[in-house]
Design a protein around this motif. Structure first.
Motif, PDB file in Angstrom:
ATOM      1  N   ASP A 153       0.788  -1.193  -0.115  1.00  0.00           N
ATOM      2  CA  ASP A 153       0.064   0.039   0.111  1.00  0.00           C
ATOM      3  C   ASP A 153       0.775   1.254  -0.043  1.00  0.00           C
ATOM      4  OD1 ASP A 153      -2.451  -1.344   0.122  1.00  0.00           O
ATOM      5  OD2 ASP A 153      -2.164  -1.860   2.098  1.00  0.00           O
ATOM      6  N   ASP A 154       1.945   1.090  -0.700  1.00  0.00           N
ATOM      7  CA  ASP A 154       3.031   2.412  -1.041  1.00  0.00           C
ATOM      8  C   ASP A 154       3.377   2.306  -2.127  1.00  0.00           C
ATOM      9  OD1 ASP A 154       4.971   4.472  -0.718  1.00  0.00           O
ATOM     10  OD2 ASP A 154       5.500   3.902   1.245  1.00  0.00           O
ATOM     11  N   ALA A 155       2.788   3.445  -2.759  1.00  0.00           N
ATOM     12  CA  ALA A 155       3.120   3.655  -4.251  1.00  0.00           C
ATOM     13  C   ALA A 155       4.628   3.896  -4.701  1.00  0.00           C
ATOM     14  CB  ALA A 155       2.280   4.452  -4.848  1.00  0.00           C
ATOM     15  N   ARG A 156       5.354   4.260  -3.725  1.00  0.00           N
ATOM     16  CA  ARG A 156       6.710   4.553  -3.890  1.00  0.00           C
ATOM     17  C   ARG A 156       7.577   2.959  -4.192  1.00  0.00           C
ATOM     18  NH1 ARG A 156       8.089   7.894   1.427  1.00  0.00           N
ATOM     19  NH2 ARG A 156       6.795   6.145   2.311  1.00  0.00           N
ATOM     20  N   LEU A 157       6.990   2.100  -3.554  1.00  0.00           N
ATOM     21  CA  LEU A 157       7.435   0.662  -3.724  1.00  0.00           C
ATOM     22  C   LEU A 157       6.935  -0.096  -4.787  1.00  0.00           C
ATOM     23  CD1 LEU A 157       7.160  -0.039   0.062  1.00  0.00           C
ATOM     24  CD2 LEU A 157       9.380   1.038  -1.001  1.00  0.00           C
ATOM     25  N   ASP A 158       6.280   0.310  -5.727  1.00  0.00           N
ATOM     26  CA  ASP A 158       5.520  -0.262  -6.963  1.00  0.00           C
ATOM     27  C   ASP A 158       6.288  -0.080  -8.214  1.00  0.00           C
ATOM     28  OD1 ASP A 158       3.628  -1.449  -8.424  1.00  0.00           O
ATOM     29  OD2 ASP A 158       2.016  -0.195  -7.841  1.00  0.00           O
ATOM     30  N   LEU A 159       6.801  -1.148  -8.485  1.00  0.00           N
ATOM     31  CA  LEU A 159       7.701  -1.241  -9.711  1.00  0.00           C
ATOM     32  C   LEU A 159       6.751  -1.457 -10.755  1.00  0.00           C
ATOM     33  CD1 LEU A 159      10.124  -1.794 -11.430  1.00  0.00           C
ATOM     34  CD2 LEU A 159       9.906  -4.267 -10.963  1.00  0.00           C
ATOM     35  N   THR A 160       6.709  -0.513 -11.747  1.00  0.00           N
ATOM     36  CA  THR A 160       5.814  -0.527 -12.963  1.00  0.00           C
ATOM     37  C   THR A 160       6.163  -0.901 -14.125  1.00  0.00           C
ATOM     38  OG1 THR A 160       6.271   2.034 -13.513  1.00  0.00           O
ATOM     39  CG2 THR A 160       4.492   1.752 -11.692  1.00  0.00           C
ATOM     40  N   ASP A 161       7.476  -0.475 -14.383  1.00  0.00           N
ATOM     41  CA  ASP A 161       8.037  -0.984 -15.802  1.00  0.00           C
ATOM     42  C   ASP A 161       9.477  -0.887 -15.623  1.00  0.00           C
ATOM     43  OD1 ASP A 161       6.146  -1.653 -17.856  1.00  0.00           O
ATOM     44  OD2 ASP A 161       5.612   0.645 -17.762  1.00  0.00           O
ATOM     45  N   LEU A 162      10.130  -1.897 -16.718  1.00  0.00           N
ATOM     46  CA  LEU A 162      11.496  -1.833 -16.727  1.00  0.00           C
ATOM     47  C   LEU A 162      11.693  -1.919 -18.485  1.00  0.00           C
ATOM     48  CD1 LEU A 162      14.467  -2.777 -15.807  1.00  0.00           C
ATOM     49  CD2 LEU A 162      13.797  -5.142 -16.250  1.00  0.00           C
ATOM     50  N   PHE A 163      12.880  -1.192 -18.761  1.00  0.00           N
ATOM     51  CA  PHE A 163      13.346  -1.006 -19.887  1.00  0.00           C
ATOM     52  C   PHE A 163      14.673  -1.257 -20.265  1.00  0.00           C
ATOM     53  CE2 PHE A 163       9.614   1.530 -19.232  1.00  0.00           C
ATOM     54  CZ  PHE A 163       8.697   1.365 -20.261  1.00  0.00           C
ATOM     55  N   VAL A 164      15.435  -1.847 -21.451  1.00  0.00           N
ATOM     56  CA  VAL A 164      16.563  -2.094 -21.738  1.00  0.00           C
ATOM     57  C   VAL A 164      16.645  -1.974 -23.094  1.00  0.00           C
ATOM     58  CG1 VAL A 164      16.323  -4.414 -21.572  1.00  0.00           C
ATOM     59  CG2 VAL A 164      18.571  -3.324 -21.588  1.00  0.00           C
ATOM     60  N   PHE A 165      17.648  -1.038 -23.632  1.00  0.00           N
ATOM     61  CA  PHE A 165      17.786  -0.845 -25.225  1.00  0.00           C
ATOM     62  C   PHE A 165      19.134  -0.291 -25.208  1.00  0.00           C
ATOM     63  CE2 PHE A 165      15.083   2.704 -23.422  1.00  0.00           C
ATOM     64  CZ  PHE A 165      16.072   3.806 -24.087  1.00  0.00           C
ATOM     65  N   THR A 166      19.734  -0.075 -26.657  1.00  0.00           N
ATOM     66  CA  THR A 166      21.053   0.611 -26.799  1.00  0.00           C
ATOM     67  C   THR A 166      20.823   1.771 -27.585  1.00  0.00           C
ATOM     68  OG1 THR A 166      21.163  -0.824 -28.977  1.00  0.00           O
ATOM     69  CG2 THR A 166      22.296  -1.660 -26.846  1.00  0.00           C
ATOM     70  N   VAL A 167      21.618   2.573 -27.576  1.00  0.00           N
ATOM     71  CA  VAL A 167      21.680   4.075 -28.358  1.00  0.00           C
ATOM     72  C   VAL A 167      23.024   3.990 -28.859  1.00  0.00           C
ATOM     73  CG1 VAL A 167      20.035   4.994 -26.996  1.00  0.00           C
ATOM     74  CG2 VAL A 167      22.239   5.198 -26.264  1.00  0.00           C
ATOM     75  N   PRO A 168      22.955   4.985 -29.988  1.00  0.00           N
ATOM     76  CA  PRO A 168      24.291   5.157 -30.696  1.00  0.00           C
ATOM     77  C   PRO A 168      25.400   5.496 -30.034  1.00  0.00           C
ATOM     78  CG  PRO A 168      22.408   6.159 -32.014  1.00  0.00           C
ATOM     79  CD  PRO A 168      21.841   5.500 -30.602  1.00  0.00           C
ATOM     80  N   GLY A 169      26.478   4.751 -30.337  1.00  0.00           N
ATOM     81  CA  GLY A 169      27.925   5.217 -29.563  1.00  0.00           C
ATOM     82  C   GLY A 169      28.046   3.942 -28.661  1.00  0.00           C
TER      83      GLY A 169
END
Length: 311
Positions: free
Chosen positions: A2-18
């Motif tokens: 019941d604490d939104a600060r502890l709620d993991l919503t999403d994870l992303f991983v990708f590459t960018v130039p360089g």
């Protein structure tokens, strides 16, 4: 908890130039435009498996100071080897007391080859959640269009993270309680717990380790797929191999596109609907957000007054 600060919503991983790898974890759904803060007694972590054994070989841990006069700071650690498998933050301190961004302008920190951001951003998640709740009668409304989250964004040289292009990534939020760290949320693939775990199983799932996921969950989840999508046992197992263990695999020699990594525009809601329905539901007809940035930290400017309830 019941604490939104502890709620993991999403994870992303990708590459960018360089030849750089970007890691993003978002927490605190429905974060307010003013006053949102990370939990000062929590450890936010992104784990990286580099050898395919489903155990962390590197771990980025992020801790935050108590908010004071609306301000908060972040410290980031990078641990490898045995230190990456202990729940406490440890290893090299790569950022120290970085101000958390609470306004519209991103506050980007740079340390050697690393870039770091922590703070309020526009939520990149897009889905017709009301339509899903209404038995797939689509409303055409993107629930996430006006929402904010708290984001942690890290960009590192790809070779320094791991010379091998194939990595596995998952995130975890833990909380100090009674002198020990308790894992209260974890995950990598989007929308798994919502479809596969009964409420009474979610606490144990969040405290678990991905290395045990297949043995612990594949029987129960296979039954879910049989019920929701008409899968036979063999077909269900083939599908579950793409999400169990709950580690997001990413071959960086290939273009990032879920489930090979995950970008901010990947339509993961449609992918999950098609999976659980056996292909009968192709998607929710909602497209990605248009407020994303081309440069670090990549997520859009926070909304000034996001809605506080679905619908």
């Amino acid at each position: 908890m019941d604490d939104a600060r502890l709620d993991l919503t999403d994870l992303f991983v990708f590459t960018v130039p360089g030849e750089r790898t970007v890691l993003i974890m978002n927490v605190h759904p429905l974060a307010p435009a003013a006053g949102a803060a990370f939990h000062p007694d929590a450890v936010y972590r992104i784990n990286v498996d580099v050898d395919g054994d489903d155990l962390a070989d590197a771990a980025f841990s992020f801790v935050f100071s108590p908010p004071r006069d609306g301000q908060q700071t972040a410290t980031a650690y990078w641990a490898t080897g045995a230190q990456a498998r202990t729940p406490e933050p440890g290893g090299q301190q790569i950022f120290t007391d970085v101000p958390v961004a609470s306004g519209a302008e991103p506050r980007v920190a740079e340390s050697g080859p690393y870039l770091f951001f922590a703070g309020l951003r526009s939520d990149p998640f897009f889905a017709d959640l009301d339509g899903i709740l209404k038995d797939f009668q689509w409303t055409g409304v993107d629930w996430g269009a006006d929402k904010n989250v708290l984001s942690i964004v890290l960009e590192v040289p790809s070779d320094e993270l791991c010379p091998d292009p194939l990595i596995g990534v998952w995130a975890r939020v833990s909380l100090w309680q009674d002198g020990r760290l308790r894992s209260v949320d974890r995950g990598a693939h989007p929308s798994l717990t919502a479809y596969f775990n009964a409420d009474e199983a979610k606490e144990a799932y969040n405290e678990g380790e991905p290395v045990h996921d297949w043995d612990t969950y594949h029987d129960a989840w296979r039954e879910v797929l049989r019920h929701t999508g008409g899968y036979d046992a063999q077909a269900a197992e083939e599908v579950l191999l793409t999400v169990l263990p709950d580690i997001l695999r990413f071959d960086r020699d290939l273009r990032a596109a879920y489930p090979n990594g995950r970008t901010l525009t990947d339509d993961v809601t449609s992918a999950r609907l098609a999976m659980v329905s056996g292909g009968r539901i192709a998607g929710d007809h909602i497209g990605p957000h248009t407020d994303l940035l081309l440069d670090f930290p990549y997520l859009g400017t926070p909304h000034p007054d996001p809605a506080t309830t679905p619908g």
